[in-house]
Design a protein around this motif. Structure first.
Motif, PDB file in Angstrom:
ATOM      1  N   ASP A  99       0.721  -1.263  -0.095  1.00 45.90           N
ATOM      2  CA  ASP A  99      -0.105  -0.003   0.086  1.00 45.90           C
ATOM      3  C   ASP A  99       0.943   1.307  -0.129  1.00 45.90           C
ATOM      4  OD1 ASP A  99      -2.653  -1.300   0.115  1.00 45.90           O
ATOM      5  OD2 ASP A  99      -2.185  -1.633   2.381  1.00 45.90           O
ATOM      6  N   VAL A 100       2.075   1.024   0.271  1.00 46.86           N
ATOM      7  CA  VAL A 100       2.989   2.414   0.542  1.00 46.86           C
ATOM      8  C   VAL A 100       2.874   3.348  -0.812  1.00 46.86           C
ATOM      9  CG1 VAL A 100       5.350   3.190   0.679  1.00 46.86           C
ATOM     10  CG2 VAL A 100       4.412   1.304   2.222  1.00 46.86           C
ATOM     11  N   PRO A 101       2.724   2.794  -2.082  1.00 48.22           N
ATOM     12  CA  PRO A 101       2.903   3.610  -3.036  1.00 48.22           C
ATOM     13  C   PRO A 101       1.732   4.484  -3.122  1.00 48.22           C
ATOM     14  CG  PRO A 101       4.001   1.619  -3.878  1.00 48.22           C
ATOM     15  CD  PRO A 101       3.346   1.367  -2.523  1.00 48.22           C
ATOM     16  N   GLU A 111      -3.065  10.868  13.140  1.00 42.69           N
ATOM     17  CA  GLU A 111      -2.066  11.582  12.179  1.00 42.69           C
ATOM     18  C   GLU A 111      -2.475  11.360  10.676  1.00 42.69           C
ATOM     19  OE1 GLU A 111       0.657  13.861  12.433  1.00 42.69           O
ATOM     20  OE2 GLU A 111      -0.114  14.160  14.712  1.00 42.69           O
ATOM     21  N   ALA A 112      -1.955  12.193   9.715  1.00 44.77           N
ATOM     22  CA  ALA A 112      -2.050  11.750   8.434  1.00 44.77           C
ATOM     23  C   ALA A 112      -3.158  11.519   7.821  1.00 44.77           C
ATOM     24  CB  ALA A 112      -0.771  11.019   8.070  1.00 44.77           C
ATOM     25  N   VAL A 113      -4.211  11.879   8.076  1.00 39.22           N
ATOM     26  CA  VAL A 113      -5.643  11.517   7.749  1.00 39.22           C
ATOM     27  C   VAL A 113      -5.558  11.981   6.201  1.00 39.22           C
ATOM     28  CG1 VAL A 113      -8.078  11.806   7.844  1.00 39.22           C
ATOM     29  CG2 VAL A 113      -6.396  11.652   9.888  1.00 39.22           C
ATOM     30  N   ARG A 114      -5.953  11.306   5.311  1.00 36.02           N
ATOM     31  CA  ARG A 114      -6.099  11.516   3.875  1.00 36.02           C
ATOM     32  C   ARG A 114      -7.085  10.933   3.386  1.00 36.02           C
ATOM     33  NH1 ARG A 114      -2.534  14.551   5.718  1.00 36.02           N
ATOM     34  NH2 ARG A 114      -0.760  15.274   4.788  1.00 36.02           N
ATOM     35  N   VAL A 115      -7.902  11.445   2.433  1.00 35.34           N
ATOM     36  CA  VAL A 115      -8.943  10.843   1.569  1.00 35.34           C
ATOM     37  C   VAL A 115      -8.686  11.329   0.203  1.00 35.34           C
ATOM     38  CG1 VAL A 115     -11.385  10.906   0.964  1.00 35.34           C
ATOM     39  CG2 VAL A 115     -10.627  10.882   3.286  1.00 35.34           C
ATOM     40  N   GLY A 116      -8.777  10.423  -0.718  1.00 36.67           N
ATOM     41  CA  GLY A 116      -8.552  10.655  -1.994  1.00 36.67           C
ATOM     42  C   GLY A 116      -9.384  11.685  -2.923  1.00 36.67           C
ATOM     43  N   ALA A 117      -8.893  12.395  -3.561  1.00 31.95           N
ATOM     44  CA  ALA A 117      -9.587  13.331  -4.212  1.00 31.95           C
ATOM     45  C   ALA A 117     -10.966  12.843  -4.913  1.00 31.95           C
ATOM     46  CB  ALA A 117      -8.997  13.981  -5.583  1.00 31.95           C
ATOM     47  N   LEU A 152      -1.690   9.550  -1.690  1.00 37.42           N
ATOM     48  CA  LEU A 152      -2.505  10.449  -0.765  1.00 37.42           C
ATOM     49  C   LEU A 152      -2.126  11.572  -0.187  1.00 37.42           C
ATOM     50  CD1 LEU A 152      -4.569   7.446   0.333  1.00 37.42           C
ATOM     51  CD2 LEU A 152      -5.472   9.190  -1.287  1.00 37.42           C
ATOM     52  N   LEU A 153      -0.681  11.139   0.484  1.00 38.85           N
ATOM     53  CA  LEU A 153      -0.320  12.280   1.250  1.00 38.85           C
ATOM     54  C   LEU A 153       0.338  13.315   0.357  1.00 38.85           C
ATOM     55  CD1 LEU A 153       2.179  10.016   3.650  1.00 38.85           C
ATOM     56  CD2 LEU A 153       0.135  11.085   4.229  1.00 38.85           C
ATOM     57  N   ALA A 154       0.637  13.017  -0.808  1.00 37.91           N
ATOM     58  CA  ALA A 154       1.197  14.329  -1.695  1.00 37.91           C
ATOM     59  C   ALA A 154       0.184  14.999  -2.318  1.00 37.91           C
ATOM     60  CB  ALA A 154       2.143  13.538  -2.890  1.00 37.91           C
ATOM     61  N   GLY A 187      -9.396  -4.092  -3.726  1.00 40.54           N
ATOM     62  CA  GLY A 187      -9.998  -3.008  -3.982  1.00 40.54           C
ATOM     63  C   GLY A 187      -9.121  -1.622  -4.197  1.00 40.54           C
ATOM     64  N   ARG A 188      -9.653  -0.545  -4.283  1.00 39.62           N
ATOM     65  CA  ARG A 188      -8.964   0.663  -4.424  1.00 39.62           C
ATOM     66  C   ARG A 188      -8.797   1.350  -3.311  1.00 39.62           C
ATOM     67  NH1 ARG A 188      -5.823   4.080  -7.065  1.00 39.62           N
ATOM     68  NH2 ARG A 188      -6.299   6.166  -7.383  1.00 39.62           N
ATOM     69  N   VAL A 189      -7.465   1.705  -2.592  1.00 41.85           N
ATOM     70  CA  VAL A 189      -7.223   2.645  -1.541  1.00 41.85           C
ATOM     71  C   VAL A 189      -7.804   3.768  -1.782  1.00 41.85           C
ATOM     72  CG1 VAL A 189      -5.404   3.084   0.291  1.00 41.85           C
ATOM     73  CG2 VAL A 189      -5.587   0.865  -0.652  1.00 41.85           C
ATOM     74  N   VAL A 190      -8.465   4.368  -0.879  1.00 41.59           N
ATOM     75  CA  VAL A 190      -9.137   5.735  -1.121  1.00 41.59           C
ATOM     76  C   VAL A 190      -8.930   6.807   0.065  1.00 41.59           C
ATOM     77  CG1 VAL A 190     -10.885   5.046  -2.716  1.00 41.59           C
ATOM     78  CG2 VAL A 190     -11.232   4.949  -0.246  1.00 41.59           C
TER      79      VAL A 190
END
Length: 167
Positions: free
Chosen positions: A19-21, A103-109, A26-28, A78-81
């Protein structure tokens, strides 16, 4: 370990090295992350993941939308979102209380505005409680005014002023 977030048909699960990539993407994918993240070089992220994965008090989770739309259709990846990190902090203050740090809460666009962010943070708060935390805390960059309103809407109080120092 996985949990289903039924309101948005999402599975929360522990992140894996595969999942790292996507997590780095998401972080970027925001105004601050675009300046400080480097998806072209995953080496430091893979090293950090190995440290996180080895620490029993660090929990990196991903939100995954299963393939297909049928009830119970979870075949294939599935898709990591979305993603977040939950750190369990033991301390002496507050009578030896254990804290959960989100920390680092991110949701895909593609998922923003769907309610996924609310589900992610609500799930993380509940997970912290399951892990024995007496309180949950988080920080958000002062430039993220929408995030501050979001967290306040979820019941968080802006009770402290945070400080940091690059080393």
């Amino acid at each position: 370990m996985f949990s289903r977030l039924s309101a948005v048909n999402i599975i929360m699960r522990k992140a894996t090295s595969e999942d790292v990539p996507r997590i780095v993407e998401l972080l970027a994918d925001d105004m601050l992350g675009a300046q400080r993240e480097n998806p072209a070089d995953l080496t430091p992220y893979r090293d950090a993941f190995a440290r996180l994965d080895a620490d029993p008090y660090q929990h990196l989770f991903v939100a995954e939308r299963p393939r297909g739309t049928g009830e119970g259709d979870e075949e294939g990846p599935g898709r990591v979102v979305g993603t977040l990190q939950l750190s369990i902090l033991h301390g002496l203050s507050r009578q030896g209380a254990t804290r959960g740090l989100i920390e680092a809460v991110r949701v895909g666009a593609e998922e923003r505005g769907s309610g996924l962010g609310t589900e992610l943070v609500t799930w993380a708060v509940e997970e912290a409680g399951r892990r024995g935390c007496a309180l949950v805390q988080l920080t958000s960059d002062a430039a993220r005014t929408d995030a501050r309103r979001f967290y306040e809407r979820l019941g968080f109080t802006a009770s402290h002023i945070g400080f940091k120092m690059p080393l």
